[in-house]
Design a protein around this motif. Structure first.
Motif: not given
Length: 480
Positions: A30, A73, A89, A118-119, A122-123
């Motif tokens: 990320q 999340s 995620a 979106c993924g 969540m991470m």
């Protein structure tokens, strides 16, 4: 004969050993993705046949997606389990990266960046939540210090990697880099990530989700377009007021709801309030530094973009090389002493950057940035771990979500603050000579440094024993 690795205790030990690495990989993906794209914007714009300014939508769509999906999340992890949500995620982030790389027009690229956000949303929260539920509070500082290191490497490599990829490869390689990392992470997460979930998770607070996510997304959008000419001052003010009304509406709703999306009652905890509020205030001053230094280096001092990027690396090297000394510092002095003194020191170091000029030797700039990188890393580690000092296991999901949302917003506020001070002290940064640029940036450093020093007020209310379960600080030590 039973295989040793079939013993649940052996599996738990292996999972605990690998877990920080797994979460660190996700953080790296990320952090790298957030910074690598900035350098490549002009090249991607040429390839897609659009104006460079149109690429703002590609950057903003990811940020807005984070703002919308981070609040959900914690509930997702409690309802479906940390293993499946975290794996989902990473899988969604990897798949959307492939789709971004295959996009051949800006509209598809924006759509898949929303999916990628979106993924990504969540991470980080779910990764932190898994760490909090796996490790004892006494191990949390050391664990999170380790996990934060890849997050520092990403922003350091991102700008340089983006430029090199666009220069020598196709721009889609930027997104395809996530594929092998994501696939490896998926396998290891599925095998070794603990699966924590709540047995009786209440229904999703849809009303709260709509109010909070809309307010946060609108506020993020305002901060993204801050300082641009697409929206007038009255439009920005109207959107800001609407965002405030939506967030206030959520506050009223949460107070009346039995199971709100986010437990705002956590702010009654002194440690949580200081960690989240103090982090938000401190990052406003600190967040402007990456924005101002390239202006100082390239426009003021005449360095090339590559030289400018290399001069940002000592900060990350300090944070990485000295990261594991931070648990000992917190254990020796405690959260209150560290956060009050360290925040003030950061403010002074930022003000000291105003001494950098044309005659300043490179080695001195490197030394200043190295020292600053250490204190900045200590600040982030302290604030990120203090969040969980008095949080119960049941409230960990909500705490992680609130902290991640506040951190995402503070990053946007930091850039907006940097834009504001740049506009005040460097009225026309595109048509000014080097001495004017240097003088204006110096004044901006002084303003942001002073704001950082003022933010120490958020930590003064802490007690000497606050967070001792995490820091392992003994209040009877005379140096504390």
């Amino acid at each position: 004969m039973t295989r040793p690795d079939a013993d649940p205790r052996v599996k738990a030990a292996v999972a605990a050993r690998l877990l920080p690495w797994l979460v660190a990989v996700a953080f790296f993906m990320q952090a790298l993705d957030t910074t690598i794209l900035n350098t490549a914007v002009p090249g991607i714009a040429r390839a897609l046949g659009v104006a460079p300014l149109s690429m703002k939508a590609v950057l903003a769509s990811y940020t807005l997606s984070l703002a919308v999906f981070i609040p959900i999340s914690g509930w997702m992890a409690n309802r479906f389990g940390t293993r499946y949500v975290f794996a989902g995620a990473i899988g969604l982030f990897t798949l959307s990266s492939v789709l971004c790389g295959l996009s051949r027009n800006i509209h598809l690229l924006v759509a898949f960046r929303i999916l990628q956000g979106c993924g990504g949303a969540m991470m980080v929260p779910v990764g932190r939540l898994t760490l909090v539920r796996t490790f004892a509070k006494s191990q949390l500082v050391r664990t999170m210090s380790f996990v934060a290191i890849p997050g520092l490497v990403g922003p350091m490599l991102g700008p340089i990697a983006g430029g090199l990829i666009v220069a020598y490869f196709h721009w889609s390689v930027i997104f395809f880099l996530n594929v092998p990392i994501g696939l490896a992470g998926l396998y290891l997460v599925y095998r070794h990530l603990p699966d924590y979930r709540e047995k009786n998770t209440p229904a999703l607070d849809v009303t709260g989700l709509v109010l909070f996510s809309s307010g946060i997304a609108l506020l993020s959008y305002v901060l993204e377009v801050f300082g641009e000419h697409r929206l007038g001052g009255s439009a920005i003010l109207a959107l800001t007021v609407l965002s405030a009304l939506l967030l206030a509406g959520y506050g009223v709703h949460a107070a009346r709801s039995v199971h709100p999306l986010l437990r705002l009652g956590l702010f009654r905890l002194r440690t949580f309030r200081a960690a989240v509020g103090g982090s938000f205030c401190t990052r406003i001053g600190i967040g402007g530094i990456p924005f101002l230094f390239p202006l100082l280096y390239q426009v003021g001092l005449g360095y090339t973009p590559i030289q400018s990027g290399l001069l940002m690396m000592p900060q990350a090297f300090a944070a990485m090389s000295l990261k594991m000394t931070m648990p000992g510092i917190l254990a020796r002095f405690g959260y209150r002493a560290v956060l009050v003194s360290n925040t003030a020191m950061l403010g002074l170091l930022i003000m000291l950057f105003a001494s950098i000029g044309a005659a300043t030797p490179v080695w001195l700039i490197v030394a200043q940035l190295f020292i600053y990188g250490f204190f900045q890393s200590l600040q982030f580690t302290s604030m990120n771990t203090l969040v969980y000092a008095d949080i119960t296991a049941e409230a960990a999901g909500s705490a992680s979500t609130i902290a991640s949302t506040a951190q995402q917003l503070s990053m946007s506020f930091g850039v907006a603050a940097a834009s504001l001070v740049a506009a005040l002290f460097v009225p026309d940064r595109f048509h000014t000579d080097a001495p004017q640029m240097i003088r204006g940036i110096h004044e901006a450093f002084l303003a942001l440094g002073l704001a950082t020093i003022v933010s120490t007020a958020a930590f003064i209310g802490l007690r000497r024993t606050d967070g001792s379960a995490v820091s392992q600080h003994r209040a009877d030590l005379p140096a504390a």
